[in-house]
Design a protein around this motif. Structure first.
Motif, PDB file in Angstrom:
ATOM      1  N   LEU A  29      38.829  12.665  15.329  1.00 23.24           N
ATOM      2  CA  LEU A  29      39.125  13.810  14.467  1.00 23.24           C
ATOM      3  C   LEU A  29      37.929  14.720  14.258  1.00 23.24           C
ATOM      4  N   VAL A  30      38.233  15.950  13.852  1.00 25.67           N
ATOM      5  CA  VAL A  30      37.241  16.947  13.486  1.00 25.67           C
ATOM      6  C   VAL A  30      37.404  17.237  12.000  1.00 25.67           C
ATOM      7  N   SER A  31      36.293  17.281  11.278  1.00 30.95           N
ATOM      8  CA  SER A  31      36.342  17.526   9.833  1.00 30.95           C
ATOM      9  C   SER A  31      36.624  18.997   9.543  1.00 30.95           C
ATOM     10  N   LEU A  32      37.669  19.247   8.782  1.00 29.03           N
ATOM     11  CA  LEU A  32      38.021  20.600   8.376  1.00 29.03           C
ATOM     12  C   LEU A  32      38.461  20.580   6.911  1.00 29.03           C
ATOM     13  N   PRO A  33      38.511  21.725   6.247  1.00 33.00           N
ATOM     14  CA  PRO A  33      38.789  21.763   4.808  1.00 33.00           C
ATOM     15  C   PRO A  33      40.190  21.281   4.451  1.00 33.00           C
ATOM     16  N   HIS A  39      53.121  18.474   5.361  1.00 39.25           N
ATOM     17  CA  HIS A  39      53.060  17.547   6.491  1.00 39.25           C
ATOM     18  C   HIS A  39      51.632  17.056   6.707  1.00 39.25           C
ATOM     19  N   VAL A  40      51.526  15.960   7.425  1.00 40.47           N
ATOM     20  CA  VAL A  40      50.211  15.458   7.823  1.00 40.47           C
ATOM     21  C   VAL A  40      49.723  16.292   9.010  1.00 40.47           C
ATOM     22  N   VAL A  41      48.495  16.786   8.909  1.00 39.13           N
ATOM     23  CA  VAL A  41      47.897  17.593   9.960  1.00 39.13           C
ATOM     24  C   VAL A  41      46.508  17.038  10.261  1.00 39.13           C
ATOM     25  N   ARG A  42      46.154  16.965  11.532  1.00 41.15           N
ATOM     26  CA  ARG A  42      44.833  16.532  11.929  1.00 41.15           C
ATOM     27  C   ARG A  42      44.271  17.503  12.967  1.00 41.15           C
ATOM     28  N   PHE A  43      42.943  17.531  13.074  1.00 38.66           N
ATOM     29  CA  PHE A  43      42.262  18.404  14.024  1.00 38.66           C
ATOM     30  C   PHE A  43      41.465  17.549  14.994  1.00 38.66           C
ATOM     31  N   VAL A  44      41.579  17.850  16.272  1.00 37.59           N
ATOM     32  CA  VAL A  44      40.877  17.095  17.306  1.00 37.59           C
ATOM     33  C   VAL A  44      40.182  18.075  18.245  1.00 37.59           C
ATOM     34  N   ILE A  53      47.065  19.505  15.061  1.00 39.77           N
ATOM     35  CA  ILE A  53      48.261  18.716  15.378  1.00 39.77           C
ATOM     36  C   ILE A  53      48.999  18.431  14.084  1.00 39.77           C
ATOM     37  N   LYS A  54      50.258  18.835  14.028  1.00 40.80           N
ATOM     38  CA  LYS A  54      51.078  18.668  12.822  1.00 40.80           C
ATOM     39  C   LYS A  54      52.250  17.753  13.124  1.00 40.80           C
ATOM     40  N   GLU A  55      52.405  16.711  12.313  1.00 36.79           N
ATOM     41  CA  GLU A  55      53.516  15.785  12.459  1.00 36.79           C
ATOM     42  C   GLU A  55      54.713  16.335  11.690  1.00 36.79           C
ATOM     43  N   MET A 405      34.993  19.462   2.956  1.00 43.10           N
ATOM     44  CA  MET A 405      35.265  18.714   4.167  1.00 43.10           C
ATOM     45  C   MET A 405      36.146  17.521   3.827  1.00 43.10           C
ATOM     46  N   GLY A 406      36.940  17.076   4.783  1.00 42.36           N
ATOM     47  CA  GLY A 406      37.739  15.898   4.528  1.00 42.36           C
ATOM     48  C   GLY A 406      38.491  15.465   5.758  1.00 42.36           C
ATOM     49  N   LEU A 407      38.728  14.176   5.845  1.00 47.92           N
ATOM     50  CA  LEU A 407      39.470  13.645   6.977  1.00 47.92           C
ATOM     51  C   LEU A 407      40.775  13.010   6.543  1.00 47.92           C
ATOM     52  N   GLY A 408      40.805  12.400   5.380  1.00 44.06           N
ATOM     53  CA  GLY A 408      42.000  11.690   4.973  1.00 44.06           C
ATOM     54  C   GLY A 408      42.969  12.582   4.258  1.00 44.06           C
ATOM     55  N   GLY A 409      44.199  12.085   4.032  1.00 46.07           N
ATOM     56  CA  GLY A 409      45.184  12.818   3.270  1.00 46.07           C
ATOM     57  C   GLY A 409      45.732  13.998   4.044  1.00 46.07           C
ATOM     58  N   GLU A 410      46.585  14.781   3.358  1.00 50.09           N
ATOM     59  CA  GLU A 410      47.183  15.947   3.984  1.00 50.09           C
ATOM     60  C   GLU A 410      46.163  17.066   4.059  1.00 50.09           C
ATOM     61  N   VAL A 411      46.169  17.756   5.159  1.00 55.12           N
ATOM     62  CA  VAL A 411      45.256  18.867   5.388  1.00 55.12           C
ATOM     63  C   VAL A 411      46.080  20.091   5.688  1.00 55.12           C
TER      64      VAL A 411
END
Length: 431
Positions: A29-33, A39-44, A53-55, A405-411
Motif C-alpha cells: 500500500l501507499v499512504s494517503l490521507p 467503501h474500502v479504498v486502498r492505494f498501491v 482500488i475501491k471494493e 496519513m493513514g493506512l487502515g480503515g476507510e479511505v
C-alpha cells in the motif's frame, strides 16, 4: 479480470485479489490521507504508477467504470478508469466484491490537504469556483452527479487558480440533457454535502474563523448560477447589433468554453433576434496551445502561456514579417519553455507540475522587473525563482502531513499525493 486501458495487466495481476481489500498487507500500500467513504479504498504503486482500488458491489463497479469512461470521452475532468476486477473469491471460495481500479491523478490534492497546509491565502474562493465550474461542466454534458462533495473531488493548481476533477461517479447518471429539476436537485445535494464537510473542517481547526461553513456552501450555488447563466442564458439583440454576438462569444472563450451552435429567431415579427448559445465543451485555450506546441496543461495555464507566446511573437518577429504561428510556437518552446523547465533542480521536480512552474516563473519575473525598474530576462527570473521560491514550496507531487496519513480503515475514494521519497509515473487522465 477486465482491463481496458493502462499498463500491461500482468503488473496488476501480482496484487492479492483473493484477499479482502481491508486485509491487504502494508507493504503493498501507499499512504494517503484519510477521508469519508462508503467503501474500502486502498492505494498501491506498480511500476511507478499509483492506482486507487475501491471494493464495491459488482453491478455498481461495472456501472461506475462505464460512467468514468463515458465522461472521459466527453473531455470532462475525471480520474482515469483502468478496469474492474470481478468474480473475486477468497482461497476458501467465499465471494468478494469487485474492485474498481483507477489511476491516481498526478499533482492533485484533496481538499483536507489543501486546507491543512494553508498553501494559499485565497484558497476558499478558488476551491469553490473550481467546484462550481466542475458542476456546470458536468450538467452541460447531461451528467447528474447526485453526490457532489469536496470528498469526491480532487484539485490541481492551474496558473494560480484550482482545477477540480471528479473522483467518484458511483451515484451519477448520464443523460442527453438535464431538466431544471434535475439540476436543482444536484445543487441541493451539493449544498448539504459541502456544509457538512466545511463544518467538519471547522471542528478540526482547519477552517479560518472568518469562514462560515453554511454561507460558504451556499456561495457555491451562487457561483454556479452566475456561470450557468453566462453560458446558457438567451440573449435578445437588435437587427443592427450583431457585434454583441461576437462580444458574447469572446466572453465565453475567455471563460474557457467553445460554442457549438447559435440559434437565431425573430420575436413577434420585430427586427430582434434571440441568440441561444449552445456551449458543449470547455478547453478553448488548452486545445489551442496543444495544437501549437503539443503541451497538455490546464485551461488557465494555457491562457497564461499563450499570452507569453504572443509576447514572444511580438518581440521576435518584425510586424511586416509573415511567419506562421506554428513556427513561432516551435521557437518559443526551444527558447523559453524548455530552458526554463530544464532549470528545475532534480531535487525539486516534485514541487509543482512543469506548466505551473513556468506560470510562477512568469509571475516572479514581473515582480523582479518591477523592483529592478528594468526588464529582467526569463533565464534570470527562472534562476531566482528556483533558488528563492520553489525550494520553499511544499511538494504537491509527493505529500502529506503525518497527521493526515493513514493506512487502515476507510479511505477517501481518491487521495491527494504520495510519500515524498518515492518516484511517480503515469499520464494525465484527460485528453
Amino acid at each position: 479480470m477486465q482491463f481496458a486501458t493502462g499498463p500491461d495487466p500482468t503488473d496488476l495481476l501480482t496484487l492479492p485479489w483473493s484477499t479482502p481489500l481491508a486485509e491487504w498487507p502494508r507493504e503493498k500500500l501507499v499512504s494517503l490521507p484519510r477521508g469519508i467513504s462508503r467503501h474500502v479504498v486502498r492505494f498501491v504503486r506498480i511500476s511507478g504508477i499509483v492506482y486507487a482500488i475501491k471494493e464495491i458491489d459488482p453491478v455498481l463497479a461495472d456501472r461506475e467504470y462505464a460512467l468514468l469512461r463515458d465522461l472521459a470521452r466527453l473531455s470532462l475532468p475525471v480520474v482515469q478508469a483502468i478496469g474492474v476486477v470481478g468474480n473475486r473469491t477468497t482461497v476458501d471460495g467465499d465471494r468478494l466484491d469487485s474492485a474498481l481500479v483507477t489511476k491516481h491523478l498526478r499533482f492533485s490534492l484533496p481538499y483536507r490537504a489543501l486546507f491543512s497546509r494553508r498553501m494559499d491565502g485565497d484558497l476558499e474562493p478558488k476551491l469553490l469556483d473550481a467546484l462550481a465550474e466542475l458542476l456546470v461542466r458536468l450538467h452541460l454534458a447531461g451528467f447528474a452527479w447526485k453526490d457532489c462533495s469536496l470528498s469526491n473531488t480532487l484539485f490541481r493548481r492551474d496558473a494560480g487558480a484550482l482545477a477540480a476533477y471528479l473522483v467518484d461517479a458511483e451515484t451519477g447518471e448520464l443523460r442527453s440533457s438535464l431538466s431544471e429539476g434535475q439540476r436543482r436537485n444536484d445543487l441541493d445535494i451539493a449544498e448539504t454535502n459541502l456544509a457538512g464537510e466545511l463544518l467538519d473542517l471547522q471542528m478540526s481547526g482547519l477552517l479560518p474563523e472568518s469562514v462560515d461553513p453554511i454561507d460558504t456552501a451556499t456561495s457555491v450555488l451562487r457561483r454556479y448560477d452566475r456561470l450557468w447563466a453566462e453560458l446558457t442564458a438567451p440573449q435578445t439583440i437588435g437587427a443592427g447589433e450583431w457585434w454583441r454576438i461576437d462580444q458574447r462569444l469572446r466572453r465565453l472563450n475567455d471563460l474557457g468554453y467553445d460554442v457549438a451552435q447559435i440559434t437565431v429567431n425573430e420575436q413577434q415579427g420585430e427586427p430582434q433576434m434571440l441568440v441561444q448559445t449552445q456551449v458543449v465543451e470547455a478547453g478553448h485555450h488548452r486545445r489551442r496551445l496543444y495544437d501549437l506546441t503539443g503541451l497538455q496543461v490546464q485551461e488557465n495555464q494555457a491562457r497564461r502561456i499563450l499570452n507569453d507566446l504572443d509576447t514572444y511573437r511580438s518581440q521576435a518577429v518584425l510586424p511586416e514579417t509573415d511567419v506562421e504561428e506554428e513556427t513561432v510556437a516551435r521557437h518559443w518552446l526551444s527558447d523559453c519553455f524548455e530552458p526554463t523547465i530544464e532549470q528545475i533542480p532534480p531535487a525539486l521536480v516534485a514541487k509543482l507540475e512543469p506548466a505551473e512552474v513556468f506560470h510562477e516563473v512568469l509571475e516572479h519575473r514581473w515582480f523582479l522587473s518591477e523592483a529592478a525598474g528594468r526588464e529582467v530576462s526569463l533565464a534570470e527570473a527562472a534562476t531566482s525563482y528556483m533558488q528563492n521560491v520553489l525550494r520553499h514550496r511544499p511538494d504537491e507531487k509527493a505529500f502529506l502531513e503525518p497527521s493526515l496519513m493513514g493506512l487502515g480503515g476507510e479511505v477517501n475514494g481518491e487521495g491527494g499525493a504520495d510519500d515524498a521519497d518515492r518516484s511517480w509515473g503515469g499520464t494525465d487522465p484527460t485528453p
